[in-house]
Design an enzyme around this catalytic site. Structure first.
Site, PDB file in Angstrom:
ATOM      1  CE  LYS A 150       1.249  -1.489   8.282  1.00 30.96           C
ATOM      2  NZ  LYS A 150       1.915  -2.429   9.210  1.00 30.96           N
ATOM      3  CE1 TYR A 195      -2.168  -0.821   7.228  1.00 24.91           C
ATOM      4  CE2 TYR A 195      -1.961  -0.750   4.832  1.00 24.91           C
ATOM      5  CZ  TYR A 195      -1.721  -1.373   6.047  1.00 24.91           C
ATOM      6  OH  TYR A 195      -1.020  -2.559   6.066  1.00 24.91           O
ATOM      7  CD  GLU A 231      -3.115  -0.312   0.020  1.00 21.62           C
ATOM      8  OE1 GLU A 231      -3.544   0.842   0.113  1.00 21.62           O
ATOM      9  OE2 GLU A 231      -3.412  -1.071  -0.908  1.00 21.62           O
TER      10      GLU A 231
HETATM   11  P1  NAP Z   1      -4.785  -8.327  10.901  1.00 21.48           P
HETATM   12  O1  NAP Z   1      -5.327  -9.706  10.724  1.00 21.48           O
HETATM   13  O2  NAP Z   1      -5.688  -7.155  10.718  1.00 21.48           O
HETATM   14  O3  NAP Z   1      -4.152  -8.251  12.379  1.00 21.48           O
HETATM   15  C1  NAP Z   1      -3.784  -7.031  12.948  1.00 21.48           C
HETATM   16  C2  NAP Z   1      -3.296  -7.299  14.359  1.00 21.48           C
HETATM   17  O4  NAP Z   1      -2.931  -6.056  14.963  1.00 21.48           O
HETATM   18  C3  NAP Z   1      -4.345  -7.928  15.306  1.00 21.48           C
HETATM   19  O5  NAP Z   1      -3.723  -8.935  16.058  1.00 21.48           O
HETATM   20  C4  NAP Z   1      -4.742  -6.777  16.195  1.00 21.48           C
HETATM   21  O6  NAP Z   1      -5.162  -7.154  17.491  1.00 21.48           O
HETATM   22  C5  NAP Z   1      -3.408  -6.044  16.289  1.00 21.48           C
HETATM   23  N1  NAP Z   1      -3.536  -4.682  16.807  1.00 21.48           N
HETATM   24  C6  NAP Z   1      -4.401  -3.722  16.394  1.00 21.48           C
HETATM   25  N2  NAP Z   1      -4.261  -2.624  17.148  1.00 21.48           N
HETATM   26  C7  NAP Z   1      -3.264  -2.874  18.046  1.00 21.48           C
HETATM   27  C8  NAP Z   1      -2.673  -2.132  19.096  1.00 21.48           C
HETATM   28  N3  NAP Z   1      -3.073  -0.899  19.405  1.00 21.48           N
HETATM   29  N4  NAP Z   1      -1.683  -2.708  19.822  1.00 21.48           N
HETATM   30  C9  NAP Z   1      -1.290  -3.975  19.544  1.00 21.48           C
HETATM   31  N5  NAP Z   1      -1.828  -4.739  18.571  1.00 21.48           N
HETATM   32  C10 NAP Z   1      -2.805  -4.186  17.828  1.00 21.48           C
HETATM   33  O7  NAP Z   1      -3.532  -8.098   9.956  1.00 21.48           O
HETATM   34  P2  NAP Z   1      -2.659  -9.159   9.118  1.00 21.48           P
HETATM   35  O8  NAP Z   1      -3.305  -9.364   7.802  1.00 21.48           O
HETATM   36  O9  NAP Z   1      -2.328 -10.311   9.977  1.00 21.48           O
HETATM   37  O10 NAP Z   1      -1.351  -8.285   8.832  1.00 21.48           O
HETATM   38  C11 NAP Z   1      -0.263  -8.274   9.749  1.00 21.48           C
HETATM   39  C12 NAP Z   1       0.555  -7.009   9.536  1.00 21.48           C
HETATM   40  O11 NAP Z   1       1.048  -6.964   8.200  1.00 21.48           O
HETATM   41  C13 NAP Z   1      -0.211  -5.701   9.719  1.00 21.48           C
HETATM   42  O12 NAP Z   1       0.687  -4.755  10.248  1.00 21.48           O
HETATM   43  C14 NAP Z   1      -0.601  -5.298   8.308  1.00 21.48           C
HETATM   44  O13 NAP Z   1      -0.787  -3.902   8.230  1.00 21.48           O
HETATM   45  C15 NAP Z   1       0.592  -5.782   7.541  1.00 21.48           C
HETATM   46  N6  NAP Z   1       0.382  -6.183   6.163  1.00 21.48           N
HETATM   47  C16 NAP Z   1      -0.607  -7.063   5.841  1.00 21.48           C
HETATM   48  C17 NAP Z   1      -0.744  -7.493   4.526  1.00 21.48           C
HETATM   49  C18 NAP Z   1      -1.790  -8.509   4.129  1.00 21.48           C
HETATM   50  O14 NAP Z   1      -2.083  -8.630   2.941  1.00 21.48           O
HETATM   51  N7  NAP Z   1      -2.341  -9.261   5.061  1.00 21.48           N
HETATM   52  C19 NAP Z   1       0.132  -7.014   3.538  1.00 21.48           C
HETATM   53  C20 NAP Z   1       1.152  -6.135   3.902  1.00 21.48           C
HETATM   54  C21 NAP Z   1       1.267  -5.739   5.236  1.00 21.48           C
HETATM   55  P3  NAP Z   1      -6.734  -7.250  17.932  1.00 21.48           P
HETATM   56  O15 NAP Z   1      -7.151  -8.659  17.626  1.00 21.48           O
HETATM   57  O16 NAP Z   1      -6.692  -6.972  19.389  1.00 21.48           O
HETATM   58  O17 NAP Z   1      -7.478  -6.233  17.140  1.00 21.48           O
HETATM   59  O1  F7E Z   2      -9.202  -4.434  -0.796  1.00 21.56           O
HETATM   60  C1  F7E Z   2     -11.514  -3.493  -3.499  1.00 21.56           C
HETATM   61  C2  F7E Z   2     -10.845  -2.370  -2.741  1.00 21.56           C
HETATM   62  O2  F7E Z   2      -9.632  -4.417   1.642  1.00 21.56           O
HETATM   63  C3  F7E Z   2      -8.673  -4.896  -2.015  1.00 21.56           C
HETATM   64  C4  F7E Z   2      -4.632  -5.104   3.717  1.00 21.56           C
HETATM   65  O3  F7E Z   2      -4.189  -6.339   4.220  1.00 21.56           O
HETATM   66  O4  F7E Z   2      -3.576  -5.509   1.597  1.00 21.56           O
HETATM   67  C5  F7E Z   2      -4.820  -5.207   2.211  1.00 21.56           C
HETATM   68  O5  F7E Z   2      -5.316  -3.962   1.729  1.00 21.56           O
HETATM   69  C6  F7E Z   2      -9.337  -4.195  -3.175  1.00 21.56           C
HETATM   70  C7  F7E Z   2      -9.391  -2.666  -3.074  1.00 21.56           C
HETATM   71  O6  F7E Z   2      -7.323  -5.030   0.740  1.00 21.56           O
HETATM   72  C8  F7E Z   2     -14.659  -4.199  -1.846  1.00 21.56           C
HETATM   73  O7  F7E Z   2     -11.292  -1.094  -3.204  1.00 21.56           O
HETATM   74  C9  F7E Z   2     -13.988  -3.779  -3.864  1.00 21.56           C
HETATM   75  O8  F7E Z   2      -9.060  -2.117  -4.324  1.00 21.56           O
HETATM   76  O9  F7E Z   2      -9.157  -6.613   0.490  1.00 21.56           O
HETATM   77  P1  F7E Z   2      -8.882  -5.165   0.587  1.00 21.56           P
HETATM   78  P2  F7E Z   2      -6.298  -3.822   0.475  1.00 21.56           P
HETATM   79  O10 F7E Z   2      -6.967  -2.517   0.567  1.00 21.56           O
HETATM   80  O11 F7E Z   2      -5.570  -4.144  -0.766  1.00 21.56           O
HETATM   81  C10 F7E Z   2      -2.536  -4.536   1.810  1.00 21.56           C
HETATM   82  C11 F7E Z   2      -1.287  -5.032   1.122  1.00 21.56           C
HETATM   83  C12 F7E Z   2      -2.353  -4.186   3.234  1.00 21.56           C
HETATM   84  O12 F7E Z   2      -1.262  -3.853   3.668  1.00 21.56           O
HETATM   85  C13 F7E Z   2      -3.605  -4.013   4.051  1.00 21.56           C
HETATM   86  O13 F7E Z   2      -3.313  -4.124   5.448  1.00 21.56           O
HETATM   87  O14 F7E Z   2     -10.688  -4.627  -3.246  1.00 21.56           O
HETATM   88  N1  F7E Z   2     -12.889  -3.770  -3.061  1.00 21.56           N
HETATM   89  N2  F7E Z   2     -15.080  -4.038  -3.133  1.00 21.56           N
HETATM   90  C14 F7E Z   2     -13.270  -4.029  -1.814  1.00 21.56           C
HETATM   91  N3  F7E Z   2     -12.570  -4.147  -0.670  1.00 21.56           N
HETATM   92  C15 F7E Z   2     -13.234  -4.459   0.462  1.00 21.56           C
HETATM   93  N4  F7E Z   2     -12.544  -4.626   1.603  1.00 21.56           N
HETATM   94  N5  F7E Z   2     -14.592  -4.618   0.479  1.00 21.56           N
HETATM   95  C16 F7E Z   2     -15.361  -4.485  -0.659  1.00 21.56           C
HETATM   96  O15 F7E Z   2     -16.568  -4.638  -0.616  1.00 21.56           O
END
Ligand code: NAP
Ligand code: F7E
Length: 326
Positions: A155, A151, A129
């Site tokens: 980041k 967001y 992102e």
């Molecule tokens: P996720 O499922 O949304 O998990 C986020 C975690 O952060 C949860 O355990 C949440 O705890 C915790 N958290 C939120 N607020 C907090 C606070 N104030 N203090 C401590 N912990 C807190 O995210 P994920 O998909 O596992 O992603 C893990 C990390 O990688 C995140 O930093 C995300 O931004 C980053 N990331 C994700 C993706 C992806 O595609 N998944 C890609 C690139 C980067 P609660 O359960 O208490 O809310």
């Molecule tokens: O959206 C479109 C939306 O919310 C993907 C996080 O893990 O990956 C994630 O971020 C796409 C976007 O993920 C809906 O507009 C359409 O273009 O699944 P998303 P994200 O925004 O890509 C990155 C790498 C992170 O780091 C983030 O933490 O899908 N979209 N319709 C929708 N998205 C959602 N959520 N819901 C809809 O109804």
């Protein structure tokens, strides 16, 4: 025995990383927030032997205390407000947790480490992102950052703070710039899980249709289990660095819908999908496509799950869950 502290242990990546580290014989500590976090039991059942420490990324003292209890060799900072859409409605809390939380943790590690800046190895969960309005295709470690959401901006701050602590203090601090990664553990608010859950419910006759936003954006979607392996590999390197983890393929939301509906035998999804302006974003990231060449070459990182298998795995999981709930 190696010791690791994971923030964000209740999230998708925290669970996969915890499993990986336990399987490698680590003593795993997880930071869990809140007085009575409803996910505590699920985490303890998924990660037998994990030790949970109460704390919050916005509370510096709790981070210092967590480090003193865990005495970690490695810290993985996965905690964040991670839902992009939510970050526009809540930019201040996103800044505090996803951005400033990184400095709280880096500073706590610096103080905890005393005169040994390499006492703890640190992983920062950076993200594709940060590329936002992409300045290069595919995106790699050197691509100019242009975030498009609160967001993404938070980041970018955390990413550069990680680099700054590495350069200022000589800390072993690395950033993984991870492209979207999904799994059966993905939160229901993200588009992939929202779709696979709805497809399962439509197939079972529990739901008539699904409302979505922009169907044209493209994402580089991989499997979360493959990506946490890369996080661990980054911290095993003699020197810290930044790495992109991605598949090198991009697909639109429409393509995800095609595969998910076909998996349950529905060829034409148009009658089941509505578009709702509520799910459109104030600014969109139109195209993400990552180049994982550096991670492949330097870390030896590989992926095992391809896109069609990822979609099928998620739909099958939601069919199981929804069938059991019927
Ligand atoms: P996720 O499922 O949304 O998990 C986020 C975690 O952060 C949860 O355990 C949440 O705890 C915790 N958290 C939120 N607020 C907090 C606070 N104030 N203090 C401590 N912990 C807190 O995210 P994920 O998909 O596992 O992603 C893990 C990390 O990688 C995140 O930093 C995300 O931004 C980053 N990331 C994700 C993706 C992806 O595609 N998944 C890609 C690139 C980067 P609660 O359960 O208490 O809310
Ligand atoms: O959206 C479109 C939306 O919310 C993907 C996080 O893990 O990956 C994630 O971020 C796409 C976007 O993920 C809906 O507009 C359409 O273009 O699944 P998303 P994200 O925004 O890509 C990155 C790498 C992170 O780091 C983030 O933490 O899908 N979209 N319709 C929708 N998205 C959602 N959520 N819901 C809809 O109804």
């Amino acid at each position: 025995m190696q010791r690791a502290l994971i923030t964000g242990i209740t999230g998708q990546d925290g669970l996969y990383l915890g499993e990986l580290l336990l399987s490698k014989g680590y003593e795993v500590y997880g930071l869990i927030r809140g007085q009575n976090n409803p996910k505590r039991e699920m985490v303890e059942a998924t990660l037998p032997g994990v030790k949970l420490i109460q704390g919050d990324l916005t509370d510096f003292a709790s981070l210092l205390r967590a480090l003193e209890i865990a005495q970690p060799d490695e810290v993985y900072n996965l905690g964040a407000i991670s839902f992009v859409a939510y970050s526009w409605d809540n930019p201040l809390v996103t800044t505090d947790i996803t951005g400033k939380g990184v400095v709280n943790l880096l500073e706590a590690i610096r103080i905890y480490s005393g005169d040994d800046p390499r006492k703890v190895r640190y992983y920062q969960a950076s993200t594709s992102e940060m590329f936002g309005r992409v300045q290069e295709v595919p995106q790699r470690e050197t691509t100019l950052l242009w975030p498009r959401s609160p967001y993404g901006v938070a980041k970018v701050f955390g990413h550069y703070m990680t680099i700054n602590y590495r350069e200022s203090y000589g800390m072993h601090a690395s950033s993984g710039i991870l492209f979207n990664h999904e799994s059966p553990r993905r939160g229901y608010e993200f588009v992939t899980r929202k779709i696979t859950n709805a497809v399962a419910r439509i197939k079972l006759g529990l739901q008539d249709d699904i409302s979505l936003g922009n169907l044209d954006s493209k994402r580089d979607w991989g499997f979360a289990g493959d990506y946490v392996r890369g996080m661990w590999q980054m911290l095993q390197q003699p020197e810290p660095d930044d790495y992109v983890l991605a598949t090198g393929e991009t697909h639109s939301i429409r393509e995800f819908l095609d595969l998910a509906f076909k998996h349950v035998g529905i060829e034409d999804w148009a009658p089941y999908v509505k578009q709702d302006p509520r799910f459109m974003r104030p600014a969109e990231v139109d195209l993400l496509l990552g180049d994982p060449a550096k991670a492949e070459k330097k870390l030896g990182w590989t992926r095992e799950v391809e896109f069609p298998e990822l979609v099928s795995m998620m739909v099958d999981n939601d069919l199981r869950i929804q069938s059991a709930l019927r």
